[in-house]
Write an enzyme that holds these catalytic residues in place. Structure first.
Site, short mmCIF file in Angstrom:
data_model
loop_
_atom_site.label_atom_id
_atom_site.label_comp_id
_atom_site.label_asym_id
_atom_site.label_seq_id
_atom_site.Cartn_x
_atom_site.Cartn_y
_atom_site.Cartn_z
CB ALA A 193 -0.92 -0.01 1.22
CG ASN A 252 -2.82 2.55 11.23
OD1 ASN A 252 -3.29 3.67 11.04
ND2 ASN A 252 -1.55 2.36 11.54
CB SER A 309 -1.87 -3.67 2.49
OG SER A 309 -0.78 -4.29 3.00
CG HIS A 357 1.39 -7.32 4.35
ND1 HIS A 357 1.65 -7.03 5.66
CD2 HIS A 357 1.47 -6.15 3.68
CE1 HIS A 357 1.90 -5.73 5.78
NE2 HIS A 357 1.79 -5.18 4.59
CB CYS A 362 3.17 4.31 10.78
SG CYS A 362 4.54 3.20 10.93
N1 PMP Z 1 -2.15 2.46 5.45
C1 PMP Z 1 -2.56 1.90 6.59
C2 PMP Z 1 -3.84 2.39 7.23
C3 PMP Z 1 -1.80 0.88 7.18
O1 PMP Z 1 -2.22 0.33 8.32
C4 PMP Z 1 -0.59 0.46 6.55
C5 PMP Z 1 0.26 -0.63 7.16
N2 PMP Z 1 0.55 -0.43 8.51
C6 PMP Z 1 -0.20 1.06 5.35
C7 PMP Z 1 -1.00 2.06 4.82
C8 PMP Z 1 1.04 0.63 4.61
O2 PMP Z 1 0.84 -0.65 4.06
P1 PMP Z 1 2.01 -1.55 3.43
O3 PMP Z 1 2.66 -2.23 4.58
O4 PMP Z 1 1.33 -2.52 2.53
O5 PMP Z 1 2.92 -0.66 2.69
#
Ligand code: PMP
Length: 379
Positions: free
Chosen positions: A72, A148, A196, A198, A336
């Site tokens: 993502a 998240n 994403s 995974h 994050c």
């Molecule tokens: N957006 C959100 C809301 C996420 O939770 C995450 C993964 N923590 C990402 C983007 C990034 O995803 P990826 O690990 O596939 O780069």
């Protein structure tokens, strides 16, 4: 080990995902679209079949509008950097992940203006606040479907309707929802959908993708070999080739396809119901503990099984370490998502995040609650 970190990546993966990855590498490990031999053709067909599975899941009529990426983060970078130019304005929210906020910050230094709409204590964004911020040069609204940090579900249908009415492009980050909640790009007026592989799609790490409305012109993030139009030095305009230079992550794509098969076999509603029941139990038990500070929304209809909390007076990372000593895996800190914490009162401490998955059971919650009581008793 009790695994409560499914929002970071789901674990374990369904058995068929492991099997498919191994099968791909051992039996059809060619380079798809690059060879005229059986193995390359067979693999290209399997990749197409995963594209079709994703397209069906989001009600997209043409699977060629699904582009594979490394995840993502790459998808969001492609959407934001491919779309926005100096002088453009973009609206986003305080609940976003750094995979949106950091590319936007970089674009801001190049003359793109950004408005960050606030969230309330429960993590919700107000449609009125978004509408209020629309300017003459607003080109894009970007929002995550599910936080998240808090698991709060945003009303993407109303936001999508607003964007369509105002002729603004709508980008949705569905990392924490695709595979768990129904998503319909037509009903929700979504132009760009970053996912994403995974997380809730149960694929391996290193695979993800983006749906791109073919009427939107994006610049690619990279140029290179696509296996098509190979006698030209110019990057092809045809999608998905335009955005898929270089050899694809074939074991990842086929593993992702197997993850989607798993979801379709069980049924997305069954998965959601199991997660909701676990979440209800978890919240009920956490609320009984007077030393727990819970964040986010109470109404189960508007949340998923991503639950943030703190133990009163204890740093979130210490709680995480002590839970790890009890063989319970959670995530701690800021997740994050740097802006959300000033809205929920966790700016200097972050949160402890439990994120449930299909392979969690009620017993895991019982053990977890006992572990929290033990940790608090020993402070
Ligand atoms: N957006 C959100 C809301 C996420 O939770 C995450 C993964 N923590 C990402 C983007 C990034 O995803 P990826 O690990 O596939 O780069």
């Amino acid at each position: 080990m009790i695994y409560f970190d499914n929002a970071a990546t789901t674990f374990p993966k369904p058995e068929k995902v492991y099997e498919k990855i191994l099968y791909t590498m051992k039996n059809i490990g060619a380079n798809p679209g690059r060879g005229s031999h059986k193995m390359a053709i067979n693999l290209a067909e399997e990749i197409l079949s995963t594209r079709i599975k994703i397209a069906k899941m989001i009600n997209c009529d043409d699977e060629m509008n699904i582009v594979f990426t490394s995840g993502a983060t790459e998808s969001l970078n492609l959407a934001l950097k491919g779309l926005l130019n100096e002088g453009d304005h973009v609206i986003t929210t305080a609940s976003e992940h750094n995979s949106v906020l950091r590319p936007l910050k970089a674009l801001n230094l190049k003359g793109v203006s950004i408005t960050v709409v606030p969230i309330d204590l429960k993590g919700r964004v107000s449609l009125v606040d978004i509408e209020k911020e629309i300017k003459r040069n607003t080109k894009l609204v970007v929002i995550n479907h599910v936080s998240n940090v808090l698991g709060t579900i945003q009303d993407i249908n109303s936001i999508g309707e607003l964007c369509r009415r105002k002729e603004i492009i709508f980008l949705v980050d569905v990392c924490q929802s695709l595979g768990l909640l129904p998503i319909d790009i037509k009903k929700d007026n979504i132009d760009l959908l970053a996912f994403s592989g995974h997380k809730l799609l149960y694929g391996p790490q290193g695979i993800g993708g983006i749906y791109i409305n073919p009427n939107i012109c994006l610049k690619p993030l990279k140029e290179g070999g696509t296996g098509s139009y190979s006698n030209s030095m110019v990057q092809p305009e045809v999608i998905p080739d335009k955005f898929e230079s270089g050899t694809l992550n074939c074991p990842g794509i086929l593993g992702l396809g197997a993850g989607i098969d798993f979801i379709n076999e069980i049924g997305i509603n069954v998965i959601r119901e199991k997660e909701l029941n676990l979440c209800k139990l978890l919240l009920k038990e956490l609320k009984k503990l007077p030393f727990i500070i819970l964040y986010g929304i109470d109404n189960n209809l508007y949340r998923t099984g991503v639950v943030s909390f703190n133990i009163e007076g204890m740093d979130s990372s210490l709680t995480g370490n002590l839970l790890d000593n009890e063989n319970i895996a959670v995530r701690t800190g800021y997740h994050c998502a740097p802006l959300i914490h000033s809205f929920i009162g966790t700016i200097n401490k972050g949160t402890v995040r439990v994120s449930l998955g299909y392979f969690n059971e009620e017993e895991h919650i019982e053990v977890f609650i006992k572990a929290l009581k033990k940790i608090y008793k020993n402070i």
